[in-house]
Design an enzyme around this catalytic site. Structure first.
Site, PDB file in Angstrom:
ATOM      1  CE  LYS A  13       6.652   9.286   9.946  1.00  0.00           C
ATOM      2  NZ  LYS A  13       6.773   9.406  11.390  1.00  0.00           N
ATOM      3  NE  ARG A  88       9.907  14.678  11.194  1.00  0.00           N
ATOM      4  CZ  ARG A  88      10.255  13.458  10.787  1.00  0.00           C
ATOM      5  NH1 ARG A  88      10.271  13.162   9.515  1.00  0.00           N
ATOM      6  NH2 ARG A  88      10.559  12.549  11.675  1.00  0.00           N
ATOM      7  NE  ARG A 122      12.961   3.545  15.291  1.00  0.00           N
ATOM      8  CZ  ARG A 122      12.381   4.544  14.637  1.00  0.00           C
ATOM      9  NH1 ARG A 122      11.292   4.342  13.925  1.00  0.00           N
ATOM     10  NH2 ARG A 122      12.864   5.756  14.727  1.00  0.00           N
ATOM     11  NE  ARG A 153      16.807   6.583  13.558  1.00  0.00           N
ATOM     12  CZ  ARG A 153      15.611   6.949  13.089  1.00  0.00           C
ATOM     13  NH1 ARG A 153      14.954   6.161  12.253  1.00  0.00           N
ATOM     14  NH2 ARG A 153      15.073   8.074  13.463  1.00  0.00           N
ATOM     15  NE  ARG A 164      13.139  10.869  16.729  1.00  0.00           N
ATOM     16  CZ  ARG A 164      13.206   9.542  16.759  1.00  0.00           C
ATOM     17  NH1 ARG A 164      13.899   8.927  17.708  1.00  0.00           N
ATOM     18  NH2 ARG A 164      12.583   8.837  15.861  1.00  0.00           N
TER      19      ARG A 164
END
Ligand code: ADP
Ligand code: ZN
Length: 206
Positions: A13, A88, A122, A153, A164
């Protein structure tokens, strides 16, 4: 053009939203980036959001909705915007309907088994917000675009990622049905090269 980007964490995204916002010249509003900036600056919103984000949970609707309402009221959103990471929950989608009606909703689909490896590998740039995968980096510590330090992160650690994904399926995936009825939903296969996904998104908006 007023756009919403939907998709599980790791669907791409953020990367696609950046490309589309440049192509269409509308501001890219990422609620995740807004929260990370708020945490860094220790604002009241940041203090409220931090504990939820660290656990991979959603920040309470009221906090997110107030933040987005304020942002959408700013001048640069008059000609359109691209929302990345909001809404969301169905509650957030209903609140958005009261503030502003989107023209199109882009739904980026990627199978769950691919998302895990995308997210654990990531790395994000603390300066230009670029996102990269360790398999494509010559150096895992430095941003290939601007040279700043790359960050792993906290919520990209394996335990938090499965949380998540569960939160996505329970709370965010129902939005696909919410937007399906009004003909605004554009579903795009996100399991392709980033440049091809971008082309597919832009084509779906024509
Ligand atoms: P990703 O899409 O990769 O999960 P984001 O950067 O969009 O990451 O969001 C990171 C975290 O910020 C989320 O896990 C959540 O805690 C919080 N967050 C972002 N947007 C929202 C939202 N619309 N509602 C509630 N929480 C949010
Ligand atoms: Zn950078």
């Amino acid at each position: 053009m007023k756009l919403i980007f939907l998709g599980p964490p790791g669907a791409g995204k953020g990367t696609q939203a950046t490309g589309v916002s440049t192509s269409l010249n509308v501001p890219h509003l990422s609620t995740g980036d807004m929260f990370r900036a708020a945490i860094k600056n220790e604002t009241p919103t940041g203090l409220k959001a931090k504990s939820y984000m660290d656990k991979g949970q959603l920040v309470p609707d009221s906090v997110v909705i107030d933040m987005v309402r304020e942002r959408l009221a700013m001048d640069d959103c008059k000609g359109g915007y691209l929302l990345d990471g909001f809404p969301r929950t169905v509650e957030q989608a209903k609140a958005l309907d009261e503030i502003s009606t989107p023209d199109a909703v882009i739904n980026i689909e990627v199978p769950d088994e691919k998302l895990m490896s995308r997210l654990t590998g990531r790395r994000v740039c603390g300066k230009c917000q670029g996102t990269f995968h360790i398999t494509k980096l010559a150096n895992e510590k430095t941003c290939p675009v601007c040279g700043a330090d790359l960050i792993h992160r906290d919520d990209d650690k394996p335990e938090t990622i499965s949380n998540r994904l569960r939160v996505y399926h329970e709370q965010t995936a129902p939005l696909i049905g919410y937007y399906q009825g009004n003909g605004k939903l554009r579903t795009v296969d996100g399991d392709n090269r980033p440049e091809d996904v971008l082309k597919a998104i832009l084509a779906s908006l024509e």
